[in-house]
Design an enzyme around this catalytic site. Structure first.
Site, PDB file in Angstrom:
ATOM      1  N   ALA A  13       0.812  -1.221   0.000  1.00  0.00           N
ATOM      2  CA  ALA A  13       0.000   0.000   0.000  1.00  0.00           C
ATOM      3  C   ALA A  13       0.845   1.270   0.000  1.00  0.00           C
ATOM      4  O   ALA A  13       0.326   2.358   0.210  1.00  0.00           O
ATOM      5  CB  ALA A  13      -0.933  -0.010   1.206  1.00  0.00           C
ATOM      6  N   GLY A  14       2.155   1.131  -0.208  1.00  0.00           N
ATOM      7  CA  GLY A  14       3.004   2.314  -0.273  1.00  0.00           C
ATOM      8  C   GLY A  14       3.619   2.693   1.055  1.00  0.00           C
ATOM      9  O   GLY A  14       4.258   3.737   1.175  1.00  0.00           O
TER      10      GLY A  14
ATOM     11  N   SER B 144       5.795  -2.093   3.448  1.00  0.00           N
ATOM     12  CA  SER B 144       5.583  -3.333   4.201  1.00  0.00           C
ATOM     13  C   SER B 144       6.644  -4.385   3.867  1.00  0.00           C
ATOM     14  O   SER B 144       7.203  -5.008   4.776  1.00  0.00           O
ATOM     15  CB  SER B 144       4.187  -3.897   3.929  1.00  0.00           C
TER      16      SER B 144
ATOM     17  N   ALA C  50       9.684  -4.034   2.655  1.00  0.00           N
ATOM     18  CA  ALA C  50      11.007  -3.650   3.163  1.00  0.00           C
ATOM     19  C   ALA C  50      11.081  -3.890   4.672  1.00  0.00           C
ATOM     20  O   ALA C  50      12.081  -4.414   5.183  1.00  0.00           O
ATOM     21  CB  ALA C  50      11.292  -2.179   2.856  1.00  0.00           C
TER      22      ALA C  50
ATOM     23  N   ASP D 257      13.471   2.354   0.531  1.00  0.00           N
ATOM     24  CA  ASP D 257      12.570   1.722   1.510  1.00  0.00           C
ATOM     25  C   ASP D 257      13.347   0.942   2.572  1.00  0.00           C
ATOM     26  O   ASP D 257      13.059   1.030   3.772  1.00  0.00           O
ATOM     27  CB  ASP D 257      11.613   0.757   0.800  1.00  0.00           C
TER      28      ASP D 257
HETATM   29  C1  MEV Z   1       8.274   1.982  -3.818  1.00  0.00           C
HETATM   30  O1  MEV Z   1       7.974   2.005  -2.418  1.00  0.00           O
HETATM   31  C2  MEV Z   1       9.133   3.155  -4.175  1.00  0.00           C
HETATM   32  C3  MEV Z   1       9.606   3.198  -5.625  1.00  0.00           C
HETATM   33  O2  MEV Z   1      10.383   4.389  -5.769  1.00  0.00           O
HETATM   34  C4  MEV Z   1      10.457   1.989  -5.984  1.00  0.00           C
HETATM   35  C5  MEV Z   1      11.807   1.988  -5.260  1.00  0.00           C
HETATM   36  O3  MEV Z   1      12.304   3.033  -4.842  1.00  0.00           O
HETATM   37  O4  MEV Z   1      12.384   0.885  -5.152  1.00  0.00           O
HETATM   38  C6  MEV Z   1       8.431   3.262  -6.582  1.00  0.00           C
END
Ligand code: MEV
Length: 337
Positions: A115-116, A119, A121, A164
């Site tokens: 969900a950004g 999680s 990581a 992350d």
């Molecule tokens: C994903 O949480 C973040 C991105 O920038 C991918 C990354 O940095 O590995 C989209």
């Protein structure tokens, strides 16, 4: 038996652009993944995940990719989760210089999956720390970050930045620009998170931006513009850390969040639910709001010192859950064992 936890994160600025060497500033937040590891006497790995904001699952395997059991959970979820676990176990065995060490691993997380909020990581960071500590090896947060990055990089087919994993391992606000990773001073920002209950596919979204960037000059410029904006944001953050988070500085940071969301939308990684939550937050008086992480669904992050944004998000149909997120000043840590 050792239990370790690691925090999730929100991106203040810079997701996606960080994959192309631009700077990013993720901030760890107090939502944690907890992993318990216990060495086994054989080379098998048993993973239980009962509380991942999704149906839990338990699998036992001999450590080989072809040796997958039948489990009662969506195959795509198990496959994705197992790739991260496989890679975390591979990194742990490498750190221990013992390719045959087996483990019992239990994963719990209050970070919504995909969900950004980082999680995967957080799970990988906590797993590597817990499994190495369980056999008496004490890895520093930086060493865990390096190994967690390698695990995530492999699990995401080489499409991952250090952002992350480094943020989850060391905590606080961090600067990531290629291999340059460090903590930065930051005030306690009034983060409000809105979650649409869904998830985006990080690999697909990152690949979509890569294709767009190869095909169109505007997309390469947009990635560069996110980098410029992140540099301005970092300067503001630095002022706010040393001289206070005044209303003016909060408004200026919010304005940059709004612009970042617009640039990410131009790269095709927003979603209707994310746009609806961003607008609900702005209309409620947030100084700014943007999607966080890979996009496609999941979470937005807004800045608001009052309760108005959280309340407005709770009343927004696209939003399943809204909550305030505190900066997590501590990264990975041993909880017990
Ligand atoms: C994903 O949480 C973040 C991105 O920038 C991918 C990354 O940095 O590995 C989209």
């Amino acid at each position: 038996m050792t239990t370790c936890s690691a925090p999730g994160k929100v991106y203040l600025f810079g997701e996606h652009a960080v994959v192309y060497g631009e700077p990013a500033v993720p901030c760890a937040v107090e939502r944690r993944a907890r992993v318990t590891a216990e060495p086994r006497d054989d080379d098998r790995v048993r993973v239980s995940a009962d509380d991942l904001s999704l149906n839990g699952f338990t699998v036992t395997w001999g450590g080989g990719v072809d040796d997958r059991p039948d489990v009662d959970a969506p195959p795509a979820l198990v496959e994705a989760a197992m790739r991260y676990v496989d890679e975390a176990v591979a990194q742990t065995r490498d750190a221990l210089d013992d390719p045959e060490q087996g483990f019992e691993i239990t994963v719990e997380s209050d970070i919504p999956l995909g969900a950004g909020l980082g999680s995967s990581a957080a799970v990988v960071v906590a797993a590597i720390k817990a499994a190495t500590a369980a056999v008496g090896v004490d890895l520093s947060a930086e060493a865990v970050a390096e190994r967690a990055f390698r695990a995530e990089y492999a699990a995401q087919d080489g499409q991952a930045s250090r952002a992350d994993t480094f943020c989850s391992a060391v905590g606080g606000a961090v600067h990531v620009e290629g291999d340059d990773t460090r903590r930065v001073d930051a005030p306690r920002l009034p983060f409000v998170v809105g979650y649409d209950g869904g998830a985006g596919d990080t690999g697909e979204l990152v690949a979509g931006v890569r294709d767009l960037r190869e095909q169109h000059g505007f997309a390469a410029d947009t990635v560069g513009a996110i980098g410029d904006l992140t540099r301005s944001g970092e300067a503001l953050l630095d002022d706010a850390a040393s001289d206070g988070l005044t209303d003016e500085r909060l408004a200026a940071l919010g304005e940059l969040l709004d612009v970042d969301h617009g640039l990410l939308s131009a790269l095709g990684v927003s979603a209707r639910s994310l746009d609806e939550m961003v607008w609900a937050a702005r209309e409620a008086g947030a100084t700014g709001a943007k999607l966080t992480g890979a996009g496609g669904g999941g979470c937005v992050v807004a800045l608001d010192r009052t309760d108005a944004t959280e309340t407005a998000l709770e009343l927004t149909p696209a939003c399943e859950r809204a909550f305030r997120a505190e900066l997590a000043t501590e990264g990975v840590r041993i909880e017990s064992g």
